[in-house]
Design an enzyme around this catalytic site. Sequence first.
Site, mmCIF file in Angstrom:
data_model
loop_
_atom_site.group_PDB
_atom_site.id
_atom_site.type_symbol
_atom_site.label_atom_id
_atom_site.label_comp_id
_atom_site.label_asym_id
_atom_site.label_seq_id
_atom_site.Cartn_x
_atom_site.Cartn_y
_atom_site.Cartn_z
ATOM 1 N N LYS A 38 0.861 -1.182 0.000
ATOM 2 C CA LYS A 38 0.000 0.000 0.000
ATOM 3 C C LYS A 38 0.889 1.221 0.000
ATOM 4 O O LYS A 38 2.005 1.181 0.519
ATOM 5 C CB LYS A 38 -0.865 0.015 1.262
ATOM 6 C CG LYS A 38 -2.076 0.883 1.139
ATOM 7 C CD LYS A 38 -3.154 0.144 0.381
ATOM 8 C CE LYS A 38 -4.482 0.833 0.379
ATOM 9 N NZ LYS A 38 -5.522 -0.129 -0.022
HETATM 10 N N1 GLU Z 1 -7.221 0.127 -3.282
HETATM 11 C C1 GLU Z 1 -7.983 -1.031 -3.610
HETATM 12 C C2 GLU Z 1 -8.050 -1.968 -2.425
HETATM 13 O O1 GLU Z 1 -7.864 -1.587 -1.288
HETATM 14 C C3 GLU Z 1 -7.532 -1.680 -4.907
HETATM 15 C C4 GLU Z 1 -6.136 -2.193 -4.917
HETATM 16 C C5 GLU Z 1 -5.692 -2.686 -6.297
HETATM 17 O O2 GLU Z 1 -6.489 -2.737 -7.200
HETATM 18 O O3 GLU Z 1 -4.503 -2.999 -6.412
HETATM 19 O O4 GLU Z 1 -8.349 -3.122 -2.570
#
Ligand code: GLU
Length: 405
Positions: A95
């Site tokens: 993240k």
């Molecule tokens: N931000 C989204 C999540 O928390 C998508 C992450 C992604 O598609 O890599 O799942």
Amino acid sequence: MSRFHMASQILGLEEEIYNVLKNPARQVIVSLPVTMDDGSIKVFEGYRVIHSTILGPSKGGIRFDPHVNLDEVKALAAWMTWKCAVVDIPYGGAKGGVTCNPREMSTGEIERLMRAYTQAMADVFGPDRDIPAPDMGTGPREMAWLMDQFSRNQGMTTHAVVTGKPLVMGGSLGRTEATGRGVMVSSMAAMEKLKINPYKATCAVQGFGNVGSWAASLLHERGLIVQAISDLSGAYYNEKGIDIGAGIKFRETNKGTLEGFDGAEKITNENLLTLPVVLLVPAATEDVITHSNAANIQAKLIVEGANGPTSSKADNIINEKGIVVVPDILANAGGVTVSYFEWVQNRLGYKWTADRVNRRSDRIMKDAFMNVYKTAQNYKVPMRIAAYMVAIDKVSKTYKYRGGY
Ligand code: GLU
């Protein structure tokens, strides 16, 4: 951590592996000087935490929000590891985030910040290394800047470095609505198990961003009565059901907020959570269902569109009340699933139809739901712990095959 700990104990996970999975593999903190429109230079702090690359290149969104901090990004990165493992896609978890308030920044300032962040992460990101995506405060526009900046460094267009891109530049059909669609699919699967007829079942959705607005609109399409929606401006309640299409239109022409939305009575976000509805979808942010309001929740089913909306202290209260929770790492995994499809299409140099994307993601979500549901029944644990068990089992087995030093 407390859920990870509990699931690890039920699985009998060895302490060595527990320690490997407990700690993020890599944490990068950068300072990002950005020239603001008034000519001043402001320094922002940016993060990227790679929790694990055991299952494959790490995957996870980038958050632009004033509350972003290292601890939050670490927790969100770990959740991505478990999320990818639950839906069985070949990614680890990561993240990123920048502590900033995009609501108070101009388009130019946001673009410069995104390019500075991408530049600082040039050796972290890569289609086979770490693949970012949107999260709170970012969307296709920001992903386009990221892709462009990364590609300039490489001297060649590199679509697969990021997902959630605009359609015209390698984005996938179905990606925008994917998380909300997954929430709908998980809700329908859970209602089937609970023998709840979705037609005219009542529902409240907290959050009207990408996830909440799509979830509300798709649940409405399936016949549910969405009695309440909300955003930062407050919550909007109508016993007879809210016209979700009207809400979306209103938001679009009202600077992105529901403030002043008239098809409903205004209540608070806190009140929305305790409405007497069948289904509650928290799709805003972390820690909204806590030990102080969990006892007042009246929903029979909670499907978590946000990451971490329920604090671990609230888990017991909710379980004791007999409320079924489809946990975040399962319920909101539709987004990363279609991100995976976007990456696959980019690497194939090919584009799938919306129908193919939806069919395949629905199947993945349903299979993952069934797997977690069965695990919960077999071990007599809540679905949240079962989801962690499925994920930890997969990651730890892969770790053993791959081996350490
Ligand atoms: N931000 C989204 C999540 O928390 C998508 C992450 C992604 O598609 O890599 O799942």
